[in-house]
Design a protein around this motif. Sequence first.
Motif, PDB file in Angstrom:
ATOM      1  N   VAL A 198       0.850  -1.198   0.000  1.00 21.62           N
ATOM      2  CA  VAL A 198       0.000   0.000   0.000  1.00 21.62           C
ATOM      3  C   VAL A 198       0.884   1.244   0.000  1.00 21.62           C
ATOM      4  O   VAL A 198       0.726   2.129  -0.833  1.00 21.62           O
ATOM      5  N   TRP A 199       1.824   1.291   0.945  1.00 22.61           N
ATOM      6  CA  TRP A 199       2.772   2.403   0.968  1.00 22.61           C
ATOM      7  C   TRP A 199       4.026   1.982   1.716  1.00 22.61           C
ATOM      8  O   TRP A 199       4.054   0.939   2.362  1.00 22.61           O
TER       9      TRP A 199
ATOM     10  N   LEU B 189       1.410  -3.225   4.247  1.00 20.48           N
ATOM     11  CA  LEU B 189       0.399  -3.958   3.505  1.00 20.48           C
ATOM     12  C   LEU B 189      -0.967  -3.632   4.122  1.00 20.48           C
ATOM     13  O   LEU B 189      -1.058  -2.851   5.070  1.00 20.48           O
ATOM     14  N   ALA B 190      -2.009  -4.214   3.602  1.00 21.27           N
ATOM     15  CA  ALA B 190      -3.341  -3.923   4.127  1.00 21.27           C
ATOM     16  C   ALA B 190      -3.494  -4.372   5.575  1.00 21.27           C
ATOM     17  O   ALA B 190      -4.187  -3.724   6.365  1.00 21.27           O
TER      18      ALA B 190
ATOM     19  N   ARG C 280      -3.293   1.921  -5.449  1.00 17.64           N
ATOM     20  CA  ARG C 280      -4.036   1.763  -4.198  1.00 17.64           C
ATOM     21  C   ARG C 280      -4.582   3.096  -3.689  1.00 17.64           C
ATOM     22  O   ARG C 280      -5.113   3.169  -2.578  1.00 17.64           O
ATOM     23  N   VAL C 281      -4.480   4.146  -4.503  1.00 12.19           N
ATOM     24  CA  VAL C 281      -4.986   5.461  -4.102  1.00 12.19           C
ATOM     25  C   VAL C 281      -6.503   5.491  -4.227  1.00 12.19           C
ATOM     26  O   VAL C 281      -7.062   5.124  -5.258  1.00 12.19           O
TER      27      VAL C 281
ATOM     28  N   VAL D 284      -3.368  12.335   0.578  1.00 13.48           N
ATOM     29  CA  VAL D 284      -3.702  11.171  -0.237  1.00 13.48           C
ATOM     30  C   VAL D 284      -4.302  10.107   0.672  1.00 13.48           C
ATOM     31  O   VAL D 284      -3.698   9.740   1.684  1.00 13.48           O
ATOM     32  N   THR D 285      -5.493   9.623   0.326  1.00 10.17           N
ATOM     33  CA  THR D 285      -6.127   8.554   1.087  1.00 10.17           C
ATOM     34  C   THR D 285      -5.993   7.252   0.312  1.00 10.17           C
ATOM     35  O   THR D 285      -6.382   7.168  -0.849  1.00 10.17           O
ATOM     36  N   MET D 286      -5.409   6.243   0.967  1.00  8.98           N
ATOM     37  CA  MET D 286      -5.217   4.954   0.328  1.00  8.98           C
ATOM     38  C   MET D 286      -6.475   4.103   0.491  1.00  8.98           C
ATOM     39  O   MET D 286      -7.383   4.436   1.265  1.00  8.98           O
ATOM     40  N   ASP D 287      -6.549   2.989  -0.219  1.00  7.10           N
ATOM     41  CA  ASP D 287      -7.756   2.152  -0.161  1.00  7.10           C
ATOM     42  C   ASP D 287      -7.922   1.437   1.173  1.00  7.10           C
ATOM     43  O   ASP D 287      -8.957   0.828   1.433  1.00  7.10           O
ATOM     44  N   THR D 288      -6.908   1.530   2.038  1.00  9.31           N
ATOM     45  CA  THR D 288      -7.016   0.978   3.398  1.00  9.31           C
ATOM     46  C   THR D 288      -7.536   2.015   4.388  1.00  9.31           C
ATOM     47  O   THR D 288      -7.747   1.703   5.555  1.00  9.31           O
ATOM     48  N   GLY D 289      -7.715   3.254   3.922  1.00  9.95           N
ATOM     49  CA  GLY D 289      -8.122   4.338   4.807  1.00  9.95           C
ATOM     50  C   GLY D 289      -6.956   5.160   5.327  1.00  9.95           C
ATOM     51  O   GLY D 289      -7.154   6.236   5.913  1.00  9.95           O
ATOM     52  N   GLN D 290      -5.732   4.686   5.142  1.00  9.58           N
ATOM     53  CA  GLN D 290      -4.536   5.408   5.578  1.00  9.58           C
ATOM     54  C   GLN D 290      -4.443   6.740   4.841  1.00  9.58           C
ATOM     55  O   GLN D 290      -4.595   6.815   3.622  1.00  9.58           O
TER      56      GLN D 290
END
Length: 256
Positions: A167-168, A180-181, A216-217, A230-236
């Motif tokens: 993810v990042w 990772l997620a 994953r953005v 920037v919000t990732m698909d995990t909510g981070q």
Amino acid sequence: MKIATLVVDDEPIARHAVLRLLREDPDIALLGECGDGASAARAIREQSPDLVFLDIQMPAMTGLDVVETIGVSRMPATVFVTAYEQYAVRAFEANAVDYLVKPFGRGRFLETLRRAKTRLGAARVSAEGGEAIQQVLDALRRREGYLDRVPVRVDERVTFVDVDDIVWIKANRNVVEIHLADRVHEVRETMTSLAGRLDPRHFARVHRSAIINVRRVQSIHPWFNGHHVVTMDTGQKLRMSRYQQEAFMRLVSAKG
């Protein structure tokens, strides 16, 4: 005499955009369209187009594979259509090969078509053009050594993380944290070293201490003083430096 032209792209919307613009030009005789590399190679062999608009990023058989299958010396005049970042564009420009970077506008397309016509009229395609395409091919192939997996240590064993699952990545002194997620791994490597081994089409440095997987953005929002979040698909949520914004937005738009 009209220019027999073939359009190759696995994305129907992108393919139809090129076809629509070509139909407006009375000098162009459209031979057809291909949605994959294998059918493109067959069409080039069987129809012998004068000009081909060739997408690079296609599954199974890429545009570069098509060139190698046909043979550089037997390729027609070629306009590469690509979402590659700057390094590929520099390779195209250095060797005077015509290219379009997605997303492209009408003006950029017409300028590229004009240059392609000029080269065809000068009858230099088979010699100089073939050599230029080979040089670009070599340059792009050299950049394909990017990581598919990253080795990480778990207890007393080494396992592998697929880069698509990242993810990042965060810099933390002498190590990097691979997020990772559902878990985080530490790798003893500098951020700069790891960044150089990740495909720049998919990973972008948004801050001095953060690299993200562009795929994953989830969203991007303005913050303050020129920064974005920037919000990732995990909510981070990660802060993006204003100095990284232009290059990152260019990369994201190329994915669209």
